[in-house]
Design a protein around this motif. Structure first.
Motif, short mmCIF file in Angstrom:
data_model
loop_
_atom_site.label_atom_id
_atom_site.label_comp_id
_atom_site.label_asym_id
_atom_site.label_seq_id
_atom_site.Cartn_x
_atom_site.Cartn_y
_atom_site.Cartn_z
N GLN A 78 0.83 -1.21 0.00
CA GLN A 78 0.00 0.00 0.00
C GLN A 78 0.86 1.26 0.00
O GLN A 78 0.49 2.26 -0.61
CB GLN A 78 -0.94 0.00 1.21
CG GLN A 78 -2.02 -1.06 1.13
CD GLN A 78 -2.86 -0.92 -0.12
OE1 GLN A 78 -3.41 0.14 -0.42
NE2 GLN A 78 -2.95 -2.00 -0.87
N LYS A 82 0.12 3.85 -2.88
CA LYS A 82 -0.44 5.13 -2.45
C LYS A 82 0.63 6.20 -2.21
O LYS A 82 0.30 7.32 -1.89
CB LYS A 82 -1.25 4.94 -1.18
CG LYS A 82 -2.48 4.08 -1.39
CD LYS A 82 -3.28 3.94 -0.13
CE LYS A 82 -4.52 3.09 -0.41
NZ LYS A 82 -5.34 2.94 0.79
N ASN A 84 2.71 6.52 0.27
CA ASN A 84 2.53 7.00 1.63
C ASN A 84 3.70 6.53 2.49
O ASN A 84 3.86 5.33 2.73
CB ASN A 84 1.19 6.46 2.19
CG ASN A 84 0.83 7.09 3.51
OD1 ASN A 84 1.67 7.49 4.28
ND2 ASN A 84 -0.47 7.16 3.75
#
Length: 186
Positions: A78, A82, A84
């Motif tokens: 993720q 994303k 992040n």
């Protein structure tokens, strides 16, 4: 009502939930990169591996480690998708927790660090992000293993088995300490 202290039924139920969480994480990781049918095939293949079924008798062998390691892998995927950085830090914390539970997860560490550095590089982050990542890794390792170090400093790094010389340091004593620590907090 479940008795939470030394109850085999509680351990069996906890083990079932850990196995379900592992399958859910495998589905989520596979779904992130593949289609629905591939994701279902992945959980079916993993869920019915004879070795996984054999290990279901032991709550802390390696199911709990697998769940936490797969959580780290999911957070890593993720973080990549994303972009992040916080998810990236969460993934390394989960990986450190997983190899603290069971040493077989330490084999993931080189690839995990390589992929993490690659993600930081692909996002064109500054050097400070690499330093934060390494600092988070070291801080997590120290925070998790500090009680063990204190325990062994007090015990004098002696082996806990009477069959082995009292001057030998060996990994089974560390595992015995983790079992005592887990028992204490349960």
């Amino acid at each position: 009502f479940l008795l939470l202290h030394d109850d085999t039924m509680t351990l069996a139920i906890a083990n079932i939930f850990l196995q379900i969480a592992t399958l859910v994480l495998i589905y989520l990781i596979a779904r992130t990169f593949f289609d629905y049918r591939s994701s279902v095939m992945a959980i079916l293949l993993f869920g019915f591996i004879p070795e996984v079924l054999r290990q279901s008798d032991y709550i802390l062998q390696p199911f709990f480690m697998q769940t936490v390691a797969l959580l780290g892998l999911y957070l890593l995927s993720q973080a990549f998708l994303k972009k992040n950085y916080r998810l990236l830090l969460g993934s390394i914390v989960a990986l450190v927790i997983s190899f603290s539970i069971h040493l077989s997860a330490i084999s993931w560490l080189p690839l995990f660090i390589l992929l993490s550095f690659l993600i930081i590089k692909l996002e064109n982050k500054k050097t400070v992000y690499y330093i934060r990542f390494v600092f988070t890794f070291i801080l997590t390792v120290v925070a998790i293993h500090f009680p063990i170090l204190v325990y062994f400093l007090i015990k004098g790094f002696r082996a806990e088995s009477t069959q082995v010389s009292q001057n030998i340091i060996y990994s089974h004593s560390i595992n015995a300490y983790f079992n005592k620590l887990t028992y204490y907090f349960s």
